[in-house]
Design a protein around this motif. Structure first.
Motif, PDB file in Angstrom:
ATOM      1  N   ILE A 280      29.938  -4.863 -18.489  1.00 26.67           N
ATOM      2  CA  ILE A 280      30.030  -5.481 -17.174  1.00 26.67           C
ATOM      3  C   ILE A 280      30.115  -4.345 -16.166  1.00 26.67           C
ATOM      4  O   ILE A 280      31.015  -3.502 -16.254  1.00 26.67           O
ATOM      5  CB  ILE A 280      31.267  -6.397 -17.057  1.00 26.67           C
ATOM      6  N   ARG A 281      29.185  -4.343 -15.237  1.00 28.02           N
ATOM      7  CA  ARG A 281      29.152  -3.271 -14.249  1.00 28.02           C
ATOM      8  C   ARG A 281      29.660  -3.788 -12.910  1.00 28.02           C
ATOM      9  O   ARG A 281      29.466  -4.950 -12.565  1.00 28.02           O
ATOM     10  CB  ARG A 281      27.730  -2.756 -14.092  1.00 28.02           C
TER      11      ARG A 281
ATOM     12  N   ARG B 207      30.691  -6.327 -24.571  1.00 27.84           N
ATOM     13  CA  ARG B 207      29.614  -6.430 -23.574  1.00 27.84           C
ATOM     14  C   ARG B 207      29.827  -5.366 -22.503  1.00 27.84           C
ATOM     15  O   ARG B 207      30.875  -4.743 -22.429  1.00 27.84           O
ATOM     16  CB  ARG B 207      29.569  -7.812 -22.953  1.00 27.84           C
TER      17      ARG B 207
ATOM     18  N   LYS C  87      31.897   0.759 -24.026  1.00 22.07           N
ATOM     19  CA  LYS C  87      32.230  -0.538 -23.428  1.00 22.07           C
ATOM     20  C   LYS C  87      31.946  -1.680 -24.392  1.00 22.07           C
ATOM     21  O   LYS C  87      32.720  -2.630 -24.484  1.00 22.07           O
ATOM     22  CB  LYS C  87      31.451  -0.738 -22.121  1.00 22.07           C
TER      23      LYS C  87
ATOM     24  N   ARG D 105      35.237   0.187 -12.471  1.00 18.38           N
ATOM     25  CA  ARG D 105      35.280  -1.100 -13.170  1.00 18.38           C
ATOM     26  C   ARG D 105      35.127  -2.214 -12.149  1.00 18.38           C
ATOM     27  O   ARG D 105      35.494  -2.042 -10.975  1.00 18.38           O
ATOM     28  CB  ARG D 105      36.590  -1.257 -13.914  1.00 18.38           C
ATOM     29  N   PRO D 106      34.618  -3.375 -12.565  1.00 15.93           N
ATOM     30  CA  PRO D 106      34.549  -4.507 -11.642  1.00 15.93           C
ATOM     31  C   PRO D 106      35.933  -4.787 -11.055  1.00 15.93           C
ATOM     32  O   PRO D 106      36.939  -4.777 -11.774  1.00 15.93           O
ATOM     33  CB  PRO D 106      34.079  -5.662 -12.528  1.00 15.93           C
TER      34      PRO D 106
END
Length: 168
Positions: A74-75, A72, A66, A151-152
């Motif tokens: 992002i979770r 970065r 990622k 993924r978000p």
């Protein structure tokens, strides 16, 4: 995801170098296979003797990928805080993740999840998340594992126990 991310840390029993401070490094098993990355040490004396902590190798691989792709990590989040599942078992709660609080405006709030509430008669337990997209959730580690693959913005189907009672 909810709560904290301590679930991805494993304790290690290995000698740590007195090399430069903050030194991490690869954690190998007895066959020489990479099993994690050393990240921290807890020491009551301030020396390099104590309990070491490592991130599992599969988690490192996912995170590194990622970071390489987007710079970065992002979770995805549900927008809940939860009760420690180990403690929940001690109180007789069924397997799953007990929702303590739902953040206003969060995906969990929009989905109608209910948190634990204090009432005049005592405490009304919140929903217990028992599955995500047909993957059984026995504890917060299971929940994190399933969400880590998403993924978000992805939609997930949650199965919950509503109005659970200890010992059921």
């Amino acid at each position: 995801a909810a709560g904290g991310r301590g679930a991805d840390q494993g304790g290690t029993a290995r000698a740590r170098n007195r090399g430069r401070r903050g030194q991490g490094g690869v954690l190998l098993d007895s066959r020489g296979d990479v099993v994690g990355m050393n990240t921290a040490i807890y020491s009551q004396t301030g020396t390099f003797a104590g309990i070491g902590f490592a991130i599992p190798a599969d988690t490192v691989a996912r995170v590194v990928d990622k970071i390489i792709r987007s710079g970065r990590v992002i979770r995805p989040v549900l927008g809940v805080t939860f009760f420690d599942s180990f403690q929940g078992r001690r109180f007789g709660l069924p397997p799953g993740v007990l929702v303590l609080d739902v953040q206003p405006g969060s995906p969990a709030s929009r989905a109608g999840l209910q948190g634990t509430k204090r009432t005049q008669g005592g405490i009304r337990l919140g929903d217990i998340i028992v599955a995500v997209d047909d993957h059984q959730v026995r504890d917060e580690n299971d929940l994190f594992d399933v969400l880590e693959e998403r993924r978000p913005g992805d939609s997930v189907a949650l199965s919950v126990l509503r109005n659970p009672r200890p010992g059921r």
